[in-house]
Design a protein around this motif. Structure first.
Motif, PDB file in Angstrom:
ATOM      1  N   ARG A 179      -0.798  12.378  -8.894  1.00 32.44           N
ATOM      2  CA  ARG A 179      -1.649  13.753  -8.536  1.00 32.44           C
ATOM      3  C   ARG A 179      -0.826  15.089  -8.929  1.00 32.44           C
ATOM      4  O   ARG A 179      -1.073  15.881  -9.296  1.00 32.44           O
ATOM      5  N   GLN A 180       0.669  14.905  -8.299  1.00 32.00           N
ATOM      6  CA  GLN A 180       1.400  15.960  -8.692  1.00 32.00           C
ATOM      7  C   GLN A 180       1.515  16.266 -10.025  1.00 32.00           C
ATOM      8  O   GLN A 180       1.984  17.443 -10.494  1.00 32.00           O
ATOM      9  N   ASN A 181       1.645  15.231 -10.828  1.00 33.66           N
ATOM     10  CA  ASN A 181       2.031  15.477 -12.566  1.00 33.66           C
ATOM     11  C   ASN A 181       0.873  15.433 -13.305  1.00 33.66           C
ATOM     12  O   ASN A 181       0.783  15.394 -14.471  1.00 33.66           O
ATOM     13  N   ASP A 182      -0.356  15.300 -12.734  1.00 39.47           N
ATOM     14  CA  ASP A 182      -1.659  15.060 -13.473  1.00 39.47           C
ATOM     15  C   ASP A 182      -1.667  14.039 -14.749  1.00 39.47           C
ATOM     16  O   ASP A 182      -1.849  14.413 -15.766  1.00 39.47           O
ATOM     17  N   ILE A 183      -1.523  12.947 -14.011  1.00 39.96           N
ATOM     18  CA  ILE A 183      -1.167  11.642 -14.872  1.00 39.96           C
ATOM     19  C   ILE A 183      -2.512  10.590 -14.607  1.00 39.96           C
ATOM     20  O   ILE A 183      -2.809  10.567 -13.387  1.00 39.96           O
ATOM     21  N   ILE A 184      -2.915  10.022 -15.613  1.00 39.17           N
ATOM     22  CA  ILE A 184      -3.879   9.023 -15.489  1.00 39.17           C
ATOM     23  C   ILE A 184      -3.266   7.642 -15.023  1.00 39.17           C
ATOM     24  O   ILE A 184      -2.172   7.495 -15.571  1.00 39.17           O
ATOM     25  N   VAL A 185      -3.865   6.745 -14.159  1.00 37.03           N
ATOM     26  CA  VAL A 185      -3.524   5.710 -13.728  1.00 37.03           C
ATOM     27  C   VAL A 185      -4.282   4.283 -14.284  1.00 37.03           C
ATOM     28  O   VAL A 185      -5.289   4.749 -14.467  1.00 37.03           O
ATOM     29  N   PHE A 186      -3.538   3.441 -15.043  1.00 32.52           N
ATOM     30  CA  PHE A 186      -4.175   2.415 -15.515  1.00 32.52           C
ATOM     31  C   PHE A 186      -3.837   1.308 -14.347  1.00 32.52           C
ATOM     32  O   PHE A 186      -2.634   1.026 -14.506  1.00 32.52           O
ATOM     33  N   SER A 187      -4.853   0.776 -13.774  1.00 29.78           N
ATOM     34  CA  SER A 187      -4.532  -0.227 -12.970  1.00 29.78           C
ATOM     35  C   SER A 187      -4.965  -1.754 -13.406  1.00 29.78           C
ATOM     36  O   SER A 187      -6.344  -1.942 -13.297  1.00 29.78           O
ATOM     37  N   ASP A 188      -4.016  -2.461 -13.874  1.00 32.45           N
ATOM     38  CA  ASP A 188      -4.414  -4.059 -14.255  1.00 32.45           C
ATOM     39  C   ASP A 188      -4.575  -4.690 -13.057  1.00 32.45           C
ATOM     40  O   ASP A 188      -3.569  -5.169 -12.497  1.00 32.45           O
ATOM     41  N   GLU A 189      -5.672  -5.186 -12.777  1.00 32.80           N
ATOM     42  CA  GLU A 189      -5.900  -5.924 -11.547  1.00 32.80           C
ATOM     43  C   GLU A 189      -6.742  -7.179 -11.818  1.00 32.80           C
ATOM     44  O   GLU A 189      -7.347  -7.662 -11.106  1.00 32.80           O
ATOM     45  N   ILE A 190      -6.301  -7.902 -12.940  1.00 35.58           N
ATOM     46  CA  ILE A 190      -6.770  -9.129 -13.365  1.00 35.58           C
ATOM     47  C   ILE A 190      -6.506 -10.234 -12.439  1.00 35.58           C
ATOM     48  O   ILE A 190      -7.426 -11.207 -12.688  1.00 35.58           O
ATOM     49  N   TYR A 191      -5.567 -10.222 -11.559  1.00 43.33           N
ATOM     50  CA  TYR A 191      -5.289 -11.469 -10.583  1.00 43.33           C
ATOM     51  C   TYR A 191      -5.401 -10.856  -9.245  1.00 43.33           C
ATOM     52  O   TYR A 191      -5.197 -11.393  -8.390  1.00 43.33           O
ATOM     53  N   ASP A 192      -6.520  -9.848  -8.924  1.00 42.80           N
ATOM     54  CA  ASP A 192      -6.869  -9.606  -7.776  1.00 42.80           C
ATOM     55  C   ASP A 192      -7.296 -10.405  -6.859  1.00 42.80           C
ATOM     56  O   ASP A 192      -7.112 -10.431  -5.664  1.00 42.80           O
ATOM     57  N   ARG A 193      -8.264 -11.508  -7.239  1.00 43.25           N
ATOM     58  CA  ARG A 193      -8.759 -12.567  -6.328  1.00 43.25           C
ATOM     59  C   ARG A 193      -7.816 -13.789  -6.264  1.00 43.25           C
ATOM     60  O   ARG A 193      -8.314 -14.766  -5.634  1.00 43.25           O
ATOM     61  N   LEU A 194      -6.706 -13.825  -7.011  1.00 44.99           N
ATOM     62  CA  LEU A 194      -5.780 -14.882  -7.078  1.00 44.99           C
ATOM     63  C   LEU A 194      -4.568 -14.542  -6.192  1.00 44.99           C
ATOM     64  O   LEU A 194      -3.491 -14.552  -6.545  1.00 44.99           O
ATOM     65  N   VAL A 195      -4.948 -14.308  -4.950  1.00 43.99           N
ATOM     66  CA  VAL A 195      -3.924 -13.948  -3.923  1.00 43.99           C
ATOM     67  C   VAL A 195      -3.566 -14.951  -2.838  1.00 43.99           C
ATOM     68  O   VAL A 195      -4.835 -15.260  -2.138  1.00 43.99           O
ATOM     69  N   PHE A 196      -2.639 -15.593  -2.322  1.00 49.08           N
ATOM     70  CA  PHE A 196      -2.515 -16.432  -1.424  1.00 49.08           C
ATOM     71  C   PHE A 196      -2.279 -15.908  -0.041  1.00 49.08           C
ATOM     72  O   PHE A 196      -2.119 -14.714   0.117  1.00 49.08           O
ATOM     73  N   ASP A 197      -2.279 -16.854   0.920  1.00 56.32           N
ATOM     74  CA  ASP A 197      -1.790 -16.684   2.330  1.00 56.32           C
ATOM     75  C   ASP A 197      -2.733 -15.501   2.749  1.00 56.32           C
ATOM     76  O   ASP A 197      -2.267 -14.754   3.658  1.00 56.32           O
ATOM     77  N   ASP A 232       0.872  -1.100  -0.094  1.00 53.20           N
ATOM     78  CA  ASP A 232       0.234  -0.031   0.221  1.00 53.20           C
ATOM     79  C   ASP A 232       0.870   1.187   0.037  1.00 53.20           C
ATOM     80  O   ASP A 232       0.585   2.297  -0.658  1.00 53.20           O
ATOM     81  N   LYS A 233       1.982   1.194   0.636  1.00 48.06           N
ATOM     82  CA  LYS A 233       2.731   2.394   0.806  1.00 48.06           C
ATOM     83  C   LYS A 233       3.325   2.626  -0.631  1.00 48.06           C
ATOM     84  O   LYS A 233       3.164   4.043  -0.974  1.00 48.06           O
ATOM     85  N   VAL A 234       3.715   1.964  -1.511  1.00 51.50           N
ATOM     86  CA  VAL A 234       4.185   2.171  -2.690  1.00 51.50           C
ATOM     87  C   VAL A 234       3.067   2.575  -3.644  1.00 51.50           C
ATOM     88  O   VAL A 234       3.166   3.494  -4.289  1.00 51.50           O
ATOM     89  N   LEU A 235       1.872   1.943  -3.678  1.00 53.82           N
ATOM     90  CA  LEU A 235       0.765   2.461  -4.316  1.00 53.82           C
ATOM     91  C   LEU A 235       0.416   3.752  -4.029  1.00 53.82           C
ATOM     92  O   LEU A 235       0.105   4.804  -4.893  1.00 53.82           O
ATOM     93  N   LEU A 236       0.261   4.193  -2.615  1.00 53.78           N
ATOM     94  CA  LEU A 236       0.066   5.680  -2.258  1.00 53.78           C
ATOM     95  C   LEU A 236       1.133   6.344  -2.781  1.00 53.78           C
ATOM     96  O   LEU A 236       0.780   7.769  -3.155  1.00 53.78           O
ATOM     97  N   GLU A 237       2.342   6.038  -2.826  1.00 53.77           N
ATOM     98  CA  GLU A 237       3.638   7.200  -3.385  1.00 53.77           C
ATOM     99  C   GLU A 237       3.409   7.346  -4.721  1.00 53.77           C
ATOM    100  O   GLU A 237       3.634   8.153  -5.482  1.00 53.77           O
ATOM    101  N   ILE A 238       2.906   6.195  -5.473  1.00 52.66           N
ATOM    102  CA  ILE A 238       2.538   6.381  -7.001  1.00 52.66           C
ATOM    103  C   ILE A 238       1.353   7.318  -7.146  1.00 52.66           C
ATOM    104  O   ILE A 238       1.367   8.265  -7.867  1.00 52.66           O
ATOM    105  N   ALA A 239       0.285   7.144  -6.372  1.00 54.40           N
ATOM    106  CA  ALA A 239      -0.822   8.115  -6.377  1.00 54.40           C
ATOM    107  C   ALA A 239      -0.299   9.611  -6.105  1.00 54.40           C
ATOM    108  O   ALA A 239      -0.646  10.346  -6.936  1.00 54.40           O
ATOM    109  N   GLU A 240       0.414   9.550  -5.262  1.00 52.88           N
ATOM    110  CA  GLU A 240       1.045  11.029  -4.953  1.00 52.88           C
ATOM    111  C   GLU A 240       1.856  11.958  -6.314  1.00 52.88           C
ATOM    112  O   GLU A 240       1.706  12.974  -6.511  1.00 52.88           O
ATOM    113  N   ILE A 241       2.494  10.791  -7.069  1.00 58.51           N
ATOM    114  CA  ILE A 241       3.244  11.222  -8.080  1.00 58.51           C
ATOM    115  C   ILE A 241       2.217  11.475  -9.163  1.00 58.51           C
ATOM    116  O   ILE A 241       2.117  12.421  -9.936  1.00 58.51           O
TER     117      ILE A 241
END
Ligand SMILES: Cc1ncc(COP(=O)(O)O)c(C=O)c1O
Length: 404
Positions: A198-216, A187-196
């Motif tokens: 935000r500051q640079n007015d960039i759209i984010v494409f988040s490919d989450e096709i494996y979001d339900r396939l997470v172990f442990d 989450d720390k890295v995701l929030l840091e990317i969000a800040e970048i």
């Protein structure tokens, strides 16, 4: 390669997952040789069957899929997607924020066609699943890779991202969980990317096709949930979670209440209308599939196939001299590293080809994902665990022949 009649932007488009070494494997098969193809994340090829809930639904409702439907997708299916993505914490979604596409692959291509012009830059991870670099190249744009650091659990290098932002940066791609590394970003890295972004007015494409396939028991957090103020395009689908790659079911969800999201939405309507609608049969099953969480959860539980297959890979790697691997959190892949100080591997493609010719096992070289040093390869961990463990031992055996 020089193209005489074709567009010059085709020159750099390539996929090593289905590239020359893959064609060599097909040739070997045509000659009667048995090849274990660990190059594509295609569960049906390894005996994963479709959920019964979906099979029953298709049998009873196929007639409903015969006509063209709405450009963005069928209402019930869009509602089910809104419900799903809302449950993941993405706020304020309506059915008009959703586009159902022929897989995430078509979604990526629609997005880059809409947003990326000649010379525009799109940041993406290194290593990166080639869909993203190829879609950007096909739109005339330039993929710019930010490093993901193996020593840091493959987390993106935030300083590298900052250094690579230019006036031409249009968007940043996140693949989480990642292909080929299989890791979940912190989450720390995701929030840091969000800040970048935000500051640079960039759209984010988040490919989450494996979001339900997470172990442990680890939790996948949608980028759009963590950055509700930004324009975020979340991409997801059923190819992996429900082992339905061939049905080509994907979607785009646009979130963030900015003018930009509205413009992008309109552009996508125009582009999506060119292809009339996406495959209607797969759209029909979306509500049923998204309710069937058991199917996916069974695969990743401690007695589930995917979990056992990951364990088989990691256990084997622990025993193999010369290989190491960051333990993946999810998806279908591991991305092992070869110790090139002790093993004579200077070109990962030569290694992969040698493995194919010698052991009849097909994997994909790390350079096929844009990875810079030629000492990694991706293994698809989809065969049954015994087959997979043996395959890993065979890879280890081949590696020993290259000992310095
Ligand atoms: C990260 C990632 N995104 C997208 C895709 C393509 O998915 P789809 O089958 O929905 O086109 C894949 C397929 O392997 C993938 O690994």
């Amino acid at each position: 390669m020089q193209y005489k009649y074709l567009a010059s932007r085709l020159e750099n488009i390539h996929s090593d997952i289905r590239g020359p070494i893959y064609y060599r494997a097909l040739e070997m098969e045509a000659n009667g040789e048995k090849v274990l193809k660990l190059n594509t994340g295609n569960p049906a090829a390894f005996g994963f069957t479709m959920p019964d809930s979906i099979k029953d639904y298709i049998v009873n409702n196929v007639e409903k899929s015969l006509g063209y439907c709405d450009i963005r997708g069928m209402l019930n299916s869009k509602q089910a997607i809104v419900e799903y993505e809302t449950s993941k914490g993405i706020p304020n979604l309506t059915v008009d924020d959703v586009f159902i596409t022929n897989g995430v692959s078509e979604a990526a291509s629609l997005l880059t066609t809409a947003l990326v012009g000649e010379g525009d830059e799109v940041l993406m991870p290194n290593p990166c699943y080639s869909l993203w670099s190829n879609s950007v190249l096909a739109s005339g744009g330039i993929p710019v890779y930010y490093d993901c650091l193996e020593e840091n659990n493959w987390d993106p290098d935030i300083d590298d991202i900052k250094n690579k932002i230019t006036k031409k940066t249009k968007a940043i791609v996140i693949i989480n969980p990642n292909n080929p590394t299989g890791v979940l970003y912190s989450d720390k890295v995701l929030l840091e990317i969000a800040e970048i972004a935000r500051q640079n007015d960039i759209i984010v494409f988040s490919d989450e096709i494996y979001d339900r396939l997470v172990f442990d028991g680890k939790i996948h957090n949608s980028f759009a949930k963590l950055a509700p103020d930004l324009t975020v395009v979340t991409l997801n689908g059923l190819s992996k979670s429900h082992c339905l790659c061939g049905l080509r079911c994907g979607w785009i969800v646009i979130s963030g209440n900015t003018e930009k999201a509205k413009e992008l939405n309109k552009a996508l309507v125009v582009l999506a209308s060119v292809r009339l609608c996406s495959n209607a049969l797969m759209q029909l099953i979306i509500p049923t599939a998204l309710k069937d969480t058991k199917y996916t959860n069974d695969m990743i539980s401690e007695s589930g196939r995917l979990y056992l297959q990951r364990k088989a890979c990691m256990d084997a790697i622990d025993e193999i001299d010369g290989l190491s691997c960051v333990k993946n959190d999810g998806a279908f892949y591991i991305f092992p590293k070869i110790d090139t100080k002790r093993y004579n591997v200077t070109d990962d493609k030569v290694f992969v080809r040698g493995l194919l010719e010698t052991k009849k096992i097909l994997v994909v070289a790390g350079s096929g994902f844009g990875f810079k040093t030629p000492d990694h390869f991706r293994v698809v961990m989809l065969p049954e665990h015994k087959t997979l463990k043996n395959a890993m031992y065979e890879i280890g055996d081949y590696l020993q022949t290259l000992k310095k």
